[in-house]
Design an enzyme around this catalytic site. Structure first.
Site, short mmCIF file in Angstrom:
data_model
loop_
_atom_site.label_atom_id
_atom_site.label_comp_id
_atom_site.label_asym_id
_atom_site.label_seq_id
_atom_site.Cartn_x
_atom_site.Cartn_y
_atom_site.Cartn_z
CE LYS A 223 -25.48 12.24 40.16
NZ LYS A 223 -26.16 10.96 40.09
NE ARG A 258 -25.27 9.60 33.51
CZ ARG A 258 -25.41 10.89 33.76
NH1 ARG A 258 -24.91 11.41 34.86
NH2 ARG A 258 -26.05 11.67 32.91
N1 HH2 Z 1 -27.33 10.99 37.26
C1 HH2 Z 1 -27.78 12.00 36.49
C2 HH2 Z 1 -28.39 11.74 35.26
N2 HH2 Z 1 -28.53 10.48 34.81
N3 HH2 Z 1 -28.18 8.17 35.10
C3 HH2 Z 1 -27.74 7.14 35.84
N4 HH2 Z 1 -27.85 5.88 35.39
N5 HH2 Z 1 -27.14 7.34 37.07
C4 HH2 Z 1 -27.00 8.59 37.59
O1 HH2 Z 1 -26.48 8.72 38.72
C5 HH2 Z 1 -27.46 9.71 36.82
C6 HH2 Z 1 -28.07 9.46 35.55
C7 HH2 Z 1 -27.62 13.41 36.96
O2 HH2 Z 1 -26.42 13.96 36.47
P1 HH2 Z 1 -26.27 14.89 35.18
O3 HH2 Z 1 -26.75 14.19 33.95
O4 HH2 Z 1 -24.86 15.35 35.10
O5 HH2 Z 1 -27.14 16.16 35.48
P2 HH2 Z 1 -28.57 16.65 34.98
O6 HH2 Z 1 -29.58 15.65 35.43
O7 HH2 Z 1 -28.73 18.00 35.64
O8 HH2 Z 1 -28.54 16.74 33.48
#
Ligand code: HH2
Length: 280
Positions: A223, A258
């Site tokens: 992040k 995660r």
């Molecule tokens: N962060 C993201 C998405 N889902 N779910 C939980 N429970 N906790 C988190 O910190 C979290 C999440 C954001 O990361 P990512 O899925 O890699 O990116 P994007 O939202 O751009 O798909």
């Protein structure tokens, strides 16, 4: 002597990790063109399934499949498009590993459960009725977010970020448990409507969330705040910061992290689990 034929090494390793109280690892699989880190890498369903199976081989306990980016500035993706992206992937992975669906849509969550998902990872913290409707077999992760992805990073404000996030999550978790959801997780939502200082305050105070008695999940992987701390200019450069914060979370009692870099994270969590077991 070689390994016994038919012995399930992965199952045995998982059992050992549980005995050592290692923190679970949720592997991130974004079937999106625009996720902040892995966007565009897994839009082909076959490649996405291969990546999911690779995560299983690397030791992921859960694979989190998402069809909508919720990065800062992201626009919503409609239900039909999310389903088109995630359902074939969930259906193919569900026989091999526990699958969660990362969505804010009740309709997508229901379809994902039908396809084999048993955990609803809900960054809107509002979908517990879907888990209720699915009966006792489905868990729910309630994540805290201030505002909406499109605007959440413009001017996030709190009086007491830790107290407010804790109170919100406990209220949502109580509502879900009162409605009959047996498995409820809470997640402070690192980077979701939070400045660098807010993220650091929440990470420093993870024990406050763990103290609620609810299982806590945390996502710091790759992040932006890690970059702001000097931990890498691009998401791909943030492995050290991702691992350091995951290890910190594990030592604070967090039950699941995660992560995009599953093999490295599983290795780190196993080590922490061994150290914790040896110390107790
Ligand atoms: N962060 C993201 C998405 N889902 N779910 C939980 N429970 N906790 C988190 O910190 C979290 C999440 C954001 O990361 P990512 O899925 O890699 O990116 P994007 O939202 O751009 O798909």
């Amino acid at each position: 002597m070689g390994f016994t034929a038919g012995f399930d090494h992965q199952k045995a390793a998982r059992k050992l990790r549980l005995l050592a109280m290692a923190t679970l690892v949720m592997g991130v699989l974004n079937v999106t063109p625009d996720s902040f880190s892995d966007g565009g890498r897994w839009t082909d369903p076959g490649r996405a399934v291969d990546r999911g199976l690779a995560m299983v081989a690397e030791g992921a306990d859960v694979v989190d499949v998402g069809g909508e980016s919720t990065r800062p500035g992201a626009r919503p993706v409609d239900d039909a498009e999310q389903c088109r992206r995630v359902l074939p992937v969930i259906g193919a992975l569900a026989p091999h590993v526990r699958v969660s669906v990362d969505t804010r849509s009740a309709m997508v969550a229901e379809a994902a459960i039908e396809a084999g998902a048993t955990l609803v990872n809900d960054v809107s913290a509002s979908l517990w009725p879907v888990a209720v409707a699915a009966g006792g077999s489905v868990g729910w992760v309630a994540m805290h977010m201030q505002g909406e992805p499109a605007t959440m990073q413009l001017d996030p404000r709190y009086g007491d970020v830790v107290g407010e996030v804790r109170a919100f999550l406990v209220e949502r978790a109580d509502a879900a448990r009162d409605a009959g959801v047996g498995e409820v997780w809470i997640d402070p939502g690192i980077g979701f409507g939070k400045t660098l200082e807010h993220n650091l305050a929440l990470l420093r105070s993870l024990a406050v969330l763990v103290g609620t008695g609810l299982p806590v999940a945390v996502g710091t992987s790759r992040k932006g705040f890690l970059g702001a701390l000097g931990g890498g200019a691009t998401p791909d450069d943030r492995l050290e910061g991702s691992l350091a914060t995951a290890v910190w979370a594990a030592t604070q009692g967090v039950a699941m992290v995660r992560a995009h870099d599953v093999a490295a994270t599983v290795g780190a969590m196993t080590l922490v689990g061994d150290l914790t077991a040896a110390a107790s």
